[in-house]
Motif scaffolding. Structure first.
Motif, short mmCIF file in Angstrom:
data_model
loop_
_atom_site.label_atom_id
_atom_site.label_comp_id
_atom_site.label_asym_id
_atom_site.label_seq_id
_atom_site.Cartn_x
_atom_site.Cartn_y
_atom_site.Cartn_z
N PHE A 7 1.43 14.84 0.17
CA PHE A 7 2.81 15.31 0.06
C PHE A 7 3.27 16.11 1.28
N HIS A 8 2.70 15.76 2.43
CA HIS A 8 3.19 16.37 3.68
C HIS A 8 2.79 15.45 4.83
N ILE A 9 3.72 14.62 5.25
CA ILE A 9 3.43 13.67 6.33
C ILE A 9 4.73 13.35 7.08
N HIS A 10 4.58 13.15 8.39
CA HIS A 10 5.73 12.91 9.26
C HIS A 10 5.62 11.55 9.94
N SER A 11 6.77 11.04 10.35
CA SER A 11 6.83 9.82 11.17
C SER A 11 7.77 10.10 12.35
N GLU A 40 9.97 14.72 6.37
CA GLU A 40 10.44 14.82 7.76
C GLU A 40 11.10 16.19 7.97
N HIS A 41 11.06 16.62 9.23
CA HIS A 41 11.51 17.99 9.55
C HIS A 41 13.03 18.17 9.53
N ILE A 42 13.46 19.23 8.89
CA ILE A 42 14.74 19.86 9.21
C ILE A 42 14.37 21.21 9.79
N LEU A 78 11.67 16.24 2.36
CA LEU A 78 11.96 16.96 3.60
C LEU A 78 11.10 18.21 3.68
N GLU A 79 10.68 18.54 4.91
CA GLU A 79 10.09 19.85 5.18
C GLU A 79 11.20 20.72 5.72
N LEU A 80 11.56 21.72 4.96
CA LEU A 80 12.73 22.54 5.26
C LEU A 80 12.31 23.82 5.98
N SER A 226 -1.55 16.39 4.45
CA SER A 226 -2.27 16.22 5.72
C SER A 226 -1.47 16.78 6.89
N ASP A 227 -0.14 16.84 6.74
CA ASP A 227 0.74 17.23 7.84
C ASP A 227 0.52 16.33 9.05
N ALA A 228 0.14 15.08 8.78
CA ALA A 228 -0.14 14.13 9.87
C ALA A 228 1.16 13.78 10.61
N HIS A 229 1.10 13.84 11.94
CA HIS A 229 2.22 13.42 12.77
C HIS A 229 1.92 12.10 13.47
N ASP A 230 0.70 11.57 13.25
CA ASP A 230 0.33 10.27 13.80
C ASP A 230 -0.70 9.62 12.88
ZN LIG Z 1 4.86 19.38 8.74
#
Ligand SMILES: [Zn+2]
Ligand SMILES: [Zn+2]
Length: 266
Positions: A7-11, A40-42, A78-80, A226-230
């Motif tokens: 429940f924490h992943i980015h693209s 995704e980040h705000i 969203l990650e706020l 995971s907060d994975a960005h890749d």
């Molecule tokens: Zn994050």
């Protein structure tokens, strides 16, 4: 096997994401993740400018991913990145589309993100950094009106390399941490176990001692992130984290769909 969820992943929809959303789904699936919720980040005024989301593209990518991987559950969240000054704008962004999950995140403290470690720690002792950081979290928890979980408690030391700045520990600030953990429990908000530094810390954010205290106070709602960005970082540290969470007596992970809570047995 528990239902592994991230429940924490980015693209690349995030300002600092490095992998395409569909590639992130594929990489996570290969690691055994069954339920994935993008966050995704705000985040306004980062060192690289404002991180805002192209919402129509985000919805389109999520729809494509759901069609391509029908055996997975894929959520849109969203990650706020909250601060007092930017709060009104963050809230406006967070209400633009229907979401499965809102992850409250506190990056900046006194206008500076600890990501800029040299600047952040230039005029702070470790003890002062802990106090300032936890006071900022406390302010966000109380003032941000609508969220499901608190992300990466302990982020303040994520980017420092010095042995003088070990990860956040319960003994650093028992009163402040108790207040935060009790607030989450009393208000039905989940606590994230963030595994993005597991390889370096050998622990999550928050660490095992803080999670044990949360459990002792009656806390039950944990999300895993995971907060994975890749793609390389997909599901990083999950096996060790699950083992730790179980050893502390937790019996479920918490997932969210349409902002509704689901308890997944571990
Ligand atoms: Zn994050
Ligand atoms: Zn974050």
């Amino acid at each position: 096997m528990p239902c592994l969820c991230d429940f924490h992943i980015h693209s690349t929809l995030s300002g600092d994401g490095r992998s395409d959303l569909l590639d992130q789904v594929r990489a996570s699936r290969e690691k055994g993740v069954k339920w994935l919720c993008f966050t995704e980040h705000i985040d306004y005024a980062t060192s690289e400018g404002d991180y805002l989301v192209d919402f129509p593209l985000y919805q389109q990518k999520i729809a494509e991913a759901r069609a391509a991987f029908p055996d997975m559950t894929i959520g849109i969240g969203l990650e706020l990145g909250d601060t007092r000054e930017e709060r009104a704008d963050v809230i406006t962004q967070s209400d633009r589309i229907p979401l499965d999950f809102k992850l409250l995140s506190r990056h900046k403290v006194g206008g500076i993100d600890p990501y800029e470690a040299e600047r952040f720690f230039a005029h702070r002792t470790r003890a002062q950094a802990v106090e300032d950081y936890l006071d900022a979290i406390w302010e966000s928890l109380n003032a941000f009106p609508d969220y499901d979980a608190l992300s990466h408690l302990g982020y303040v030391f994520k980017f420092v390399q010095s042995p003088e700045f070990p990860p956040l520990r319960y003994d650093d600030a028992p009163d402040r941490l108790d207040a935060i953990l009790r607030f989450l429990i009393e208000n039905g908000k989940a606590l994230e176990v963030n595994t993005s530094r597991w390889r370096r810390f050998g622990d999550g954010m928050p660490g095992k001692d803080i999670l044990a205290r949360y459990r002792g106070l009656g806390g039950e709602l944990l999300t895993l992130g995971s907060d994975a960005h890749d793609t390389v970082s997909a599901a990083q540290g999950f096996d060790a984290a699950i083992e730790q969470i179980r050893s502390l007596g937790f019996r479920h992970l918490t997932a969210f769909a349409g902002r509704q809570r689901r308890m997944l047995p571990l």
